[in-house]
Design an enzyme around this catalytic site. Structure first.
Site, PDB file in Angstrom:
ATOM      1  N   ASN A 185      -3.958   8.140  -5.960  1.00 28.95           N
ATOM      2  CA  ASN A 185      -4.169   9.375  -5.358  1.00 28.95           C
ATOM      3  C   ASN A 185      -2.873  10.308  -5.156  1.00 28.95           C
ATOM      4  OD1 ASN A 185      -6.786   9.470  -5.613  1.00 28.95           O
ATOM      5  ND2 ASN A 185      -6.954   8.602  -3.372  1.00 28.95           N
ATOM      6  N   ASP A 221      -1.420   9.987   8.002  1.00 28.55           N
ATOM      7  CA  ASP A 221      -1.948   8.481   8.644  1.00 28.55           C
ATOM      8  C   ASP A 221      -3.494   8.664   9.004  1.00 28.55           C
ATOM      9  OD1 ASP A 221      -2.016   5.850  10.027  1.00 28.55           O
ATOM     10  OD2 ASP A 221       0.137   5.891   9.861  1.00 28.55           O
ATOM     11  N   TYR A 260      -2.917  -8.574  -0.256  1.00 28.36           N
ATOM     12  CA  TYR A 260      -1.648  -7.761  -0.003  1.00 28.36           C
ATOM     13  C   TYR A 260      -0.653  -7.946  -1.117  1.00 28.36           C
ATOM     14  CZ  TYR A 260       2.360  -5.938   2.501  1.00 28.36           C
ATOM     15  OH  TYR A 260       3.577  -5.315   2.786  1.00 28.36           O
ATOM     16  N   THR A 265      11.725  -6.716   7.783  1.00 23.89           N
ATOM     17  CA  THR A 265      12.304  -5.452   8.598  1.00 23.89           C
ATOM     18  C   THR A 265      11.974  -5.266  10.238  1.00 23.89           C
ATOM     19  OG1 THR A 265      12.649  -4.043   6.775  1.00 23.89           O
ATOM     20  CG2 THR A 265      12.940  -2.698   8.660  1.00 23.89           C
TER      21      THR A 265
END
Length: 329
Positions: free
Chosen positions: A102, A34, A148, A178
């Site tokens: 990647n 992250d 997005y 969620t």
């Protein structure tokens, strides 16, 4: 049998951190990655010192180097809330395109199976209800939310290209709303927004007339569905979400009742391209994965409320408007 190794990008995010917990508990060696644009180190702090967990701070839009073998890659790095992706639109597009590229390249070099986190947003403001995986969507490519929506649609396209052209083992999960512990307050998503407002004694803000619908899946169910999909033989997209639908207006009333507060609901203009309906058709998940949600909304919301109630006064009132100055690249 040697211990399997999994890379999880977006590991310090809400869903990524719960996935780290799941795979550690299942005996995997987990490498979390992250760059903390929207993730929070406290979400994975409890894994510090765990011999089956290693963390790497890195931006996946740059070249990724992992020493040793990898069996699986789960690509969950991406801003997921409207507040975030509208403030860092270019980085959102880059993590869905360059970041995915990647990760796919890494998966190919390691011979790893890769699962990408797609979203119900690929359906846009749907003209089909409930949404099945065969529906192509109704997306405004040049609208504010397009950064997005299109990042995720491209992510699906390049993943399938690697699967077809290179024979890479890939999986695609389309995640519907969620919720659960570790969500960020005030990040633009409906549950933390309502929870934060209720706990601070503010009126609950509903956009439009509140007739738009959402379907909320508790995080443990979502993680279980993702795990089953990764280990399945199915390569096409699968919806994972809770099909029990509720209007935003009715949901706001549920939150007021749950929190025991006496705020009223106030209404503001509906954002551009905000979808009017969200409900997954989970027939494919049931038939192929043997999965369906187990946690009802009443139970899940109680657990989530307990988490938000445990936040400190500073956490409850602090601004979630992060400084994204260095990410407009």
């Amino acid at each position: 049998m040697s211990q399997k190794r999994v890379l999880i990008t977006g590991a310090a995010g809400f869903l990524g951190s719960h996935l780290c917990d799941k795979f550690v508990s299942e005996g995997y060696f987990v490498i979390g990655m992250d760059n903390f644009i929207t993730g929070d180190s406290k979400n994975i702090a409890h894994l510090t010192g765990n011999s089956n967990f290693r963390f790497i701070e890195h931006d996946v839009t740059n070249y990724i180097n992992i020493e040793g073998d990898l069996d699986y890659i789960l690509h969950f790095a991406s801003p997921a809330s409207p507040i975030d992706y509208l403030k860092i639109p270019i980085q959102t597009l880059k993590v869905g395109s360059l970041g995915t590229h990647n990760c796919l390249g890494l998966a190919r070099s390691k011979g790893a199976r890769m699962l990408i986190a797609s979203t119900s947003e690929v359906y846009g403001d749907p003209l089909v209800h409930p949404q099945t995986e065969d529906y192509y969507g109704n997306v405004n490519t040049i609208g504010p939310r397009g950064v997005y929506d299109e990042a995720k649609r491209f992510q699906e396209a390049i993943t399938m290209a690697y699967h077809r052209f290179h024979g890479l083992e890939t999986r695609i999960v389309r995640i519907f709303n969620t919720y659960g512990p570790r969500m960020r307050l005030n990040d633009g998503r409906v549950i933390p927004a309502f929870m934060g407002q209720a706990l601070r004694g503010e009126d609950l803000t509903v956009f439009g007339d509140g007739s738009q619908t959402r379907s909320f899946c508790y995080v443990s169910d979502q993680v279980d569905g993702i795990y089953k999909l990764l280990l399945s033989d199915y390569t096409n997209p699968i919806n994972i979400g809770n099909p029990h639908e509720i209007s935003i207006k009715d949901f706001a009333e549920e939150i007021i009742q749950l929190t025991g507060t006496d705020q009223k609901v106030i209404y503001q203009d509906l954002p551009i391209d905000d979808p009017m309906q969200r409900q997954p058709d989970i027939t494919r998940a049931k038939d192929i994965l043997g999965w369906e949600p187990k946690v009802g909304r009443a139970e899940g919301m109680k657990k989530t409320f307990e988490y938000f109630k445990s936040l400190t006064e500073e956490e409850l009132y602090k601004s979630e408007h992060k400084d994204f100055t260095n990410y407009h690249k």
